[in-house]
Design a protein around this motif. Structure first.
Motif, PDB file in Angstrom:
ATOM      1  N   SER A   1      42.129  41.683  41.798  1.00 48.79           N
ATOM      2  CA  SER A   1      41.899  41.720  40.299  1.00 48.79           C
ATOM      3  C   SER A   1      42.710  39.536  39.016  1.00 48.79           C
ATOM      4  O   SER A   1      42.042  39.248  39.023  1.00 48.79           O
ATOM      5  CB  SER A   1      42.856  42.322  39.649  1.00 48.79           C
TER       6      SER A   1
ATOM      7  N   ALA B   1      47.071  43.183  36.172  1.00 53.23           N
ATOM      8  CA  ALA B   1      45.669  43.945  36.705  1.00 53.23           C
ATOM      9  C   ALA B   1      44.606  44.653  35.913  1.00 53.23           C
ATOM     10  O   ALA B   1      45.906  46.112  35.879  1.00 53.23           O
ATOM     11  CB  ALA B   1      45.294  44.616  37.724  1.00 53.23           C
TER      12      ALA B   1
ATOM     13  N   PHE C   1      33.175  36.275  41.254  1.00 52.77           N
ATOM     14  CA  PHE C   1      33.116  35.569  42.876  1.00 52.77           C
ATOM     15  C   PHE C   1      31.763  34.922  43.415  1.00 52.77           C
ATOM     16  O   PHE C   1      32.450  33.858  43.660  1.00 52.77           O
ATOM     17  CB  PHE C   1      33.627  36.519  44.107  1.00 52.77           C
TER      18      PHE C   1
ATOM     19  N   THR D   1      38.436  33.644  35.751  1.00 49.63           N
ATOM     20  CA  THR D   1      37.747  34.258  34.370  1.00 49.63           C
ATOM     21  C   THR D   1      38.168  32.916  33.502  1.00 49.63           C
ATOM     22  O   THR D   1      37.463  32.473  32.827  1.00 49.63           O
ATOM     23  CB  THR D   1      38.025  34.852  33.241  1.00 49.63           C
TER      24      THR D   1
ATOM     25  N   TYR E   1      42.798  45.926  45.551  1.00 47.98           N
ATOM     26  CA  TYR E   1      42.537  46.444  44.357  1.00 47.98           C
ATOM     27  C   TYR E   1      42.699  45.118  42.705  1.00 47.98           C
ATOM     28  O   TYR E   1      42.959  43.519  42.133  1.00 47.98           O
ATOM     29  CB  TYR E   1      41.667  46.956  43.319  1.00 47.98           C
TER      30      TYR E   1
ATOM     31  N   TYR F   1      40.275  37.024  40.173  1.00 51.06           N
ATOM     32  CA  TYR F   1      39.020  37.338  39.337  1.00 51.06           C
ATOM     33  C   TYR F   1      39.518  36.574  38.004  1.00 51.06           C
ATOM     34  O   TYR F   1      39.307  36.585  37.209  1.00 51.06           O
ATOM     35  CB  TYR F   1      39.019  39.321  39.043  1.00 51.06           C
ATOM     36  N   SER F   2      41.865  37.320  37.203  1.00 49.33           N
ATOM     37  CA  SER F   2      41.482  35.953  36.163  1.00 49.33           C
ATOM     38  C   SER F   2      41.598  34.802  35.801  1.00 49.33           C
ATOM     39  O   SER F   2      41.277  34.420  34.871  1.00 49.33           O
ATOM     40  CB  SER F   2      43.089  37.056  35.948  1.00 49.33           C
TER      41      SER F   2
ATOM     42  N   ILE G   1      35.030  46.360  42.693  1.00 51.43           N
ATOM     43  CA  ILE G   1      35.219  44.969  42.025  1.00 51.43           C
ATOM     44  C   ILE G   1      33.703  45.137  41.700  1.00 51.43           C
ATOM     45  O   ILE G   1      32.863  44.133  41.348  1.00 51.43           O
ATOM     46  CB  ILE G   1      35.540  44.147  43.242  1.00 51.43           C
TER      47      ILE G   1
ATOM     48  N   TYR H   1      33.466  42.029  38.858  1.00 51.87           N
ATOM     49  CA  TYR H   1      34.471  40.760  39.443  1.00 51.87           C
ATOM     50  C   TYR H   1      33.332  40.134  40.830  1.00 51.87           C
ATOM     51  O   TYR H   1      33.616  38.992  41.217  1.00 51.87           O
ATOM     52  CB  TYR H   1      35.640  41.622  40.192  1.00 51.87           C
TER      53      TYR H   1
ATOM     54  N   ASN I   1      32.575  47.116  38.497  1.00 54.11           N
ATOM     55  CA  ASN I   1      33.187  46.188  36.896  1.00 54.11           C
ATOM     56  C   ASN I   1      33.267  44.980  36.548  1.00 54.11           C
ATOM     57  O   ASN I   1      33.039  44.429  35.967  1.00 54.11           O
ATOM     58  CB  ASN I   1      34.976  46.269  36.819  1.00 54.11           C
TER      59      ASN I   1
END
Length: 699
Positions: free
Chosen positions: A303, A439, A345, A310, A299, A306-307, A336, A341, A339
């Motif tokens: 993350s 994260a 993606f 974003t 995870y 994802y950051s 993911i 993510y 929440n």
């Protein structure tokens, strides 16, 4: 055990005739899923194409008492970290990246299937007492750096064989800045330097991970034994006295690394990487960026991806290279998904693959390039040997952290340095990426829901022995994927004379070169069929070609399979000659089983990788070592070779090798070995499995 190695391990266990295993064990279906399109379709295809294998593994697990994790449940090492591994536990696994669990303070060692059988039948499992390398971590990692960069840098220092015969123990204040899964990444890739295992001390970060994965009762027990789950104070005060080697790494000055191509120890700091690519004239354009594998699919890893995505969305950036992503487990996937993510993606067009190994082990069906096209890929995997990811010898594979892989995917070029370079967005404006944010923890309620219920895809071994007897493990005699094993013959109590040289391998010869994965994974349970791939990736020292050796019966050069079959029909005895660190890489014992099946009696090398040398011993092959490495050069292509003093074989004894050259001349030199008394008995009885059966039958 993962599904590719579990087949042969269970086939060997069945030879013991025991009705149940003697310690907890599990099988994880993560290796046979071919990555092609997306998780749903790939998983469905795998269940259809591999039904025979999955049915065999499930029936064996039910009959003998092993846990069974269905396809899609996750990658063995992430699943182990989430469900089985605890501080102070000893784990052996039939996969070289088993030391992943060292991140949670377990002693976790990768082994071959025959080693696993020792444990399953209740026999002692042995290991040459390792030395210890202490790695002192100071400071904290800087922005853009991650735990992956620690092991990438260390691989560059130690090389692929520098950790052989060692446990790597991490200590110092820098350790406590690393998460449990970050430490697991480092332990996982310790396999790439040949280490027996890697281990970290237990602290609050490990206890938090155990608690978040709904095992607080384990954390409570671990706290009571905290003193034995860390280095003694005397060691920390005087590490040079207690460790055999000490390596210092200052995390505050560490920069991101990218390793490759073709070897995981070819380490280049990011600041020098663009120059390196241009100097070596490697393809600058990135054809694919891949995130996942057992090394970086937690995870926390996802993350950071994802950051960055974003940021990219806010700064109007798009991917310039296709991005492939493999979650480490069904639990990670569910997190993911819930929440948000996963939504991001998919908005970026990411290919979200099954919770499985996929491209990392060659289970990747590419359609974006033509066969043998020269190209570059970047990934967060662990190994980057030639042909490993996609079977293409011209794919230049580079290994880095998930954040660097993501940044490179946004640029499309290996020349990009996200720490200083800008990208042009859709508004034609230059923008720069910031380091990924730390994260944020997933909501506790979500973690409780996911980890607090029975894991999806787990079929537990909860039947008693009487109930298990009703299960039948059947193998069709017509199967091309499964085959019952026949015992190897015992040693004839004679010296080896007139051995034919199958191949003299030049340079790097990993277990991937000896027994390729990819499409050959389908034959991992059928020794006769998979033996057709024996050494097809090894470089012949006499012509610098792969899969092209001399056939003394036809006096022509042919593919290795054809020549080996000629030898087998003639019942010829064979020898293989290797270079340095012969057999590095994965734990696959097929790299020892196949030569044994084809008539190889001896493997002679300058040095061996630990697991492969043990696998050779287990299967009754005599692994010998050059005393003088220059004697390697004396061996000629058409030599007939005698190995003498085998009848006097004892621990630490020396043997004599006699080369009978084609011109009638001879040359002899001494060789040595590392067999102990028990291993010598394996050789004499034909294999460790033969010795186990003989011991059990006489009990």
């Amino acid at each position: 055990m993962q599904d590719a190695t579990a087949q042969m391990a269970l086939l060997q266990f069945m030879q013991s005739k025991l009705s149940t295993i003697t310690l907890p064990a599990s099988v994880h279906c993560d290796h046979l899923i071919l990555a092609k399109r997306n998780a749903l379709l790939d998983l469905s295809n795998a269940k259809t194409q591999n039904k025979e294998i999955y049915d065999f593994l499930l029936s064996a697990c039910r009959k003998y008492g092993l846990d069974f994790w269905e396809p899609g449940a996750g990658i063995i090492h992430q699943v182990t970290l989430e469900n089985y591994a605890i501080p102070g536990m000893m784990i052996i696994g039939t996969d070289s990246h088993t030391p992943n669990a060292g991140g949670i303070c377990s002693i976790a060692v990768g082994v071959g299937g025959a080693d696993a059988v020792d444990a399953l039948v209740g026999m002692p499992w042995e290991l040459l007492m390792p030395k210890i390398i202490g790695v002192h971590l100071k400071g904290t990692v800087s922005p853009w750096c991650s735990p992956k960069d620690i092991i990438l840098k260390l691989a560059g220092e130690l090389t692929v064989k520098g950790g052989t015969g060692y446990i790597i123990e991490y200590f110092g204040e820098g350790v406590h800045s690393l998460s449990c899964t970050g430490r697991a990444t480092i332990g996982n890739m310790g396999a790439e330097v040949g280490a027996t295992t890697s281990i970290f001390p237990m602290d609050d970060n490990i206890l938090e991970y155990i608690t978040l994965t709904e095992r607080k009762h384990v954390a409570d027990i671990a706290v009571k034994h905290a003193e034995i789950c860390k280095a003694d104070d005397e060691v920390l005060q005087n590490p040079h006295y207690y460790y055999d080697k000490v390596i210092n790494i200052d995390l505050s000055t560490l920069e991101p690394y990218i390793n490759g191509p073709y070897s995981p120890d070819r380490a280049t700091p990011l600041s020098d990487f663009a120059r390196f690519i241009q100097a070596e004239k490697y393809p600058e354009h990135i054809s694919a960026a891949l995130i996942g594998s057992c090394t970086n699919s937690s995870y926390e890893d996802l993350s950071r991806v994802y950051s960055l995505l974003t940021q990219a969305k806010k700064k109007k950036l798009a991917l310039r290279t296709p991005l492939w992503l493999s979650p480490g487990s069904e639990n990670i996937y569910q997190i993911i998904k819930h929440n948000g993510y996963l939504t991001l993606f998919e908005q970026f067009g990411t290919h979200v693959l099954a919770n499985a190994c996929g491209p990392c082990i060659g289970q990747w069906k590419r359609s974006d390039i033509n066969e043998n096209d020269t190209n570059s890929i970047i990934n967060s995997f662990n190994r980057n040997f030639a042909k490993r990811a996609d079977g293409n010898p011209n794919t230049h594979s580079f290994v880095s952290s998930p954040e660097i892989v993501t940044a490179m995917a946004l640029s499309g070029s290996l020349l990009f340095n996200p720490m200083k370079d800008s990208l042009i967005n859709s508004d034609k404006e230059p923008v720069q990426l910031s380091p990924p944010d730390a994260a944020p923890p997933a909501p506790r309620e979500l973690l409780h829901t996911i980890f607090g219920s029975k894991p999806k895809g787990l079929i537990t071994a909860n039947e008693d022995e009487i109930a298990r007897k009703k299960h039948i493990v059947s193998i069709s005699p017509d199967s091309e994927r499964l085959q019952e094993l026949q015992p190897f013959e015992a040693w004839t109590q004679k010296n080896f004379t007139q051995l034919y040289l199958l191949i003299k391998a030049k340079g790097k010869c990993t277990t991937d070169h000896i027994s390729m994965a990819g499409p050959w994974l389908r034959y991992r349970g059928h020794l006769e069929n998979i033996s057709k791939n024996l050494l097809i990736g090894a470089v012949n020292a006499f012509n610098d070609k792969t899969n092209h050796i001399y056939n003394p019966f036809t006096h022509t050069y042919q593919e290795i399979e054809l020549v080996a079959q000629h030898y087998k029909i003639q019942k010829s005895n064979l020898i293989i000659v290797g270079d340095e660190n012969y057999g590095e890489g994965s734990s696959r014992e097929h790299a020892a089983l196949e030569p044994r099946f084809m008539g190889v009696k001896v493997v002679l090398a300058k040095s061996f990788a630990r697991i492969h040398e043990t696998n050779l011993k287990k299967q009754g092959i005599l692994p010998l070592l050059f005393i003088d490495p220059t004697d390697y050069d004396r061996i000629q292509e058409r030599d007939s070779i005698d190995v003498l003093r085998v009848t006097e074989l004892l621990p630490q004894s020396r043997l004599e090798l006699v080369l009978h050259h084609d011109n009638g001349s001879t040359h002899s030199f001494e060789v040595t070995h590392t067999l102990n008394a028990t291993q010598t008995e394996w050789f004499k009885q034909g294999s460790a499995l033969n010795m186990i059966k003989n011991t059990l039958s006489s009990a």
